[in-house]
Design an enzyme around this catalytic site. Structure first.
Site: not given
Ligand code: IVH
Length: 702
Positions: A124, A126, A242, A330, A424, A442
């Protein structure tokens, strides 16, 4: 320079761990609690990683306040608190493609699966926003919370309710896959602000001279975590779901199936999720998303891989505060190091002195960056940014590049702190900083060529008079030639300079004809709100100009009001206009130079009465509503937010100008006053009806 890990003594490692714990805590509080990051995400990740590596090599030195045991920020004061029934945890990070195979192998080993057995993952994006939890009871949204410290979050129920994309209820029949509705379901996901909504918000803030948000994530966080949900309602927020936290009454066998159910119920689920069978497919997904990143309408800071099978997830469990069955991969930050050649001061339309960094051109994430914003004098002083410094440039989404760090160890010997000008640089008038304002202005007014030129550009711009054929470049040229000094001069251009114009490169008879036509169009009618905006009054952006137009209806009434003796009071009483703005408006119309120009302009241009935008009308548009008593189905903040999103103005006191009083239980003096004044009183139930039926609401039927 950090020492090689293997060469550290216990003493050195312990000292570094102590330092890291302190620093990371500082950074986390700034990021999570105050939405004001002190360093870039990449810099934070480097420190976090260093801490993890030290803990791996020196497990006997792990501190009781180790950053690895913390999830996020603490709860800010002012919000109600909600204890999560299932904690909201964090994810472990990887940064290299090679680490994907390690992640998959570890899982296989943990489960005791043979090397040949494939494990299914859901990959997925992030989302770079802020996580939320939304608790549903039999499919009805009950409460919403931020993550907070992972155990206790902030109650943002009212704020979440203002987000259209969040389903307020869902039922089995909505779901194509007909999954029964669980008794309790805590849906989790990320609230974010799209890149375009972020740019629009910042550009409006800029016009109003307000503080800008650093990036879409901060804008989303700042908008969602508002104690007054009515403010959240005015911001465009989006979300993706998610995961789930607490669940009772139903089950799913895989994450993919759960996401499918969510989609069926109307929860936004990222369209970019993918089922992957092995490390290679995950790596391909990462590469694909990296390539797609710039074109996505929202920011992502990486991808997440999750084991699909819930039975396997359960077996895998958690390591301290993050699951063993998922990991975040990341993206490298879009940062680069370059030399700051010079700090240049630009003077804007309102006289604001804005420092701009001219840097040695550098490729940052595929875009050549030559300039970066420095915001204001305080920012330069706080970061001690000096000409000649090596600096870290960051480009986040579509935002103007920023300087996020200065490499002081590479600073040239003869370097000196930057002296912010006190005059100025364009006209030499005194430059001043007023009160708490971070911006230096100014004082030259329209006598300052920079301000005069920028005012002209503003006058013809899209949201103002929108004069075709008069872009910023042409305005600059005519200004330099001395053909135009003020806005009214524009209308003389085609007659006075027809021959000269026709002779200029790129200006044939056709262009002159087009310009004449565009100017004639403006002369024959300009909407009142556009005209007020075009005048370029400090703090008066498009929204405020519309507010004035709406309030006063026609130019003469507006002009009379702003010139009257009690102008300040009249203006200040308009909902949405504060004393500072009111003063700027009064000052603007008190200045003789401005008045001369305005008289000339209204002689040339026909200013049209304000026309209401019919499409956006709801029953409550423009109505003034007062709430009193205790509401039983929603909080006061929620009710206010709903009324504001439906176009109403919410006021604290009842007067003859009040359109509706919504009276909850044990309403007292305000209800009496409404009855005395003959103001229409709505019950809480009727208020719901008004909201649900919108413009179709039949006033007489209640
Ligand atoms: S799963 C148990 N899925 O990233 C952990 N987190 O660095 C459940 N985030 O706290 C999180 N996209 O705020 C998950 N597709 C995604 C995400 C996601 C962004 C954020 C979320 C999480 C943080 C962790």
């Amino acid at each position: 320079m950090q020492k090689e890990l293997a060469h550290l003594t216990d003493l050195e490692a312990a000292a570094e761990l102590a330092q890291l714990s302190k620093r990371l805590k500082e950074l986390e509080i700034a990021y999570h609690t105050y939405d004001a990051p002190l360093v870039s995400d990449a810099e934070y990740d480097v420190l976090k990683r260093r801490n993890e590596e030290l803990e791996r090599l020196f497990p006997h030195l792990i501190r009781s306040d180790s950053p690895s045991l913390r999830v996020g920020g603490a709860v800010a004061e002012g919000f109600q608190k909600i204890t999560h029934k299932v904690p909201m945890l964090s994810l472990g990070n990887i940064f290299e493609v090679a680490e994907i195979a390690d992640f998959v192998d570890k899982i296989r080993r943990f489960l005791g699966l043979p090397d040949t057995q494939e494990i299914e993952f859901v990959a997925e994006p992030k989302i770079d926003g802020l996580s939320y939890s939304a608790m549903y009871h039999n499919g009805i949204f009950e409460t919403g919370a931020t993550r907070g410290d992972g155990t206790v979050g902030e109650d943002i129920t009212a704020n979440l309710k203002t987000i259209d994309q969040l389903p307020k209820r869902f039922s089995e029949s909505d779901n194509l896959f007909a999954h029964p509705v669980p008794k309790w379901l805590d849906v989790r996901g990320e609230v974010y602000m799209s890149k375009s909504d972020f740019l629009a918000l910042n550009s409006e803030a800029e016009k109003m001279g307000k503080k800008l948000f650093a990036n879409p994530r901060n804008a989303a966080a700042g908008s969602l975590r508002q104690l007054d949900a009515a403010v959240t309602a005015t911001r465009k927020l989006s979300l993706f779901s998610y995961a789930y936290g607490f669940l009772e009454g139903q089950k799913w066998s895989s994450h993919w199936d759960f996401l499918t159910s969510l989609k069926g119920w109307g929860f936004p689920v990222s369209p970019d999720i993918k089922l992957c069978k092995n490390a290679q497919e995950l790596a391909d997904y990462y590469t694909d998303m990296m390539a797609k990143r710039a074109d996505l309408p929202y920011d992502i800071d990486g991808v997440v891989y999750k084991v699909n099978d819930y039975a396997l997830q359960e077996r895998l469990g958690f390591i301290t505060r993050s699951p063993r069955w998922a990991i975040a991969h990341k993206f490298p930050a879009e940062q680069a190091i370059t030399r700051l050649n010079a700090i240049r001061i630009q003077v804007g339309r309102t006289g604001a002195l804005t420092p701009v960094a001219d840097v040695e051109p550098i490729n940052v994430g595929g875009v050549i960056v030559k300039h970066a914003t420095l915001h204001n004098a305080d920012e330069i002083a706080r970061k001690d940014i000096r000409e000649g410094d090596m600096v870290v440039i960051q480009r986040a989404g579509d935002v103007i590049p920023q300087i996020v760090d200065v490499l002081t160890d590479k600073r040239p010997e003869n370097s000196r702190p930057f002296d912010f000008p006190t005059v100025c640089p364009i006209c030499g008038a005194t430059a001043v900083k007023e009160g708490d304002d971070a911006i230096t202005y100014c004082t030259g007014g329209l006598g300052c060529p920079a301000q005069a030129l920028e005012s002209l550009k503003h006058f013809v711009s899209k949201s103002a008079l929108d004069i075709d054929g008069l872009g910023a470049k042409n305005i600059e040229l005519f200004f330099e030639l001395g053909w135009i000094k003020t806005a009214a001069d524009l209308f003389d251009l085609p007659q006075k300079y027809a021959d000269e114009l026709r002779m200029r490169d790129g200006w044939g008879p056709k262009s002159v004809e087009n310009l004449t036509e565009a100017l004639n169009k403006a002369k024959s009618g300009v909407a009142l709100d556009r005209f007020i905006y075009a005048l370029g009054i400090r703090e008066v952006g498009e929204a405020t100009a519309r507010l004035f137009a709406k309030t006063f209806g026609v130019w003469d009434v507006f002009f009379e009001a702003v010139r009257s003796e009690n102008a300040f009071d009249v203006l200040q009483h308009i909902e949405g206009v504060g004393p500072i703005m009111a003063q700027y408006v009064v000052d603007f119309f008190a200045e003789s130079h401005n008045l001369t120009q305005i008289h000339r302009l209204v002689d040339i241009v026909q200013v049209m009465p304000y026309e209401k935008d019919e499409e956006k009308q709801t029953f409550l548009s423009g109505k003034t509503v007062v709430f009193t008593g205790t509401l039983t189905t929603m909080t006061r903040a929620e009710a206010k937010a709903k009324a504001v999103s439906a176009g109403a103005k919410v006021s604290g006191s009842v007067s003859a100008k009040t359109d509706f009083v919504v009276a909850g239980e044990s309403a007292g003096s305000k209800l009496k006053q409404a009855q005395n004044l003959g103001v229409r009183v709505l019950s809480e139930k009727e208020f719901h009806q008004v909201l649900d039926e919108g413009f179709n609401y039949q006033y007489d039927e209640i």
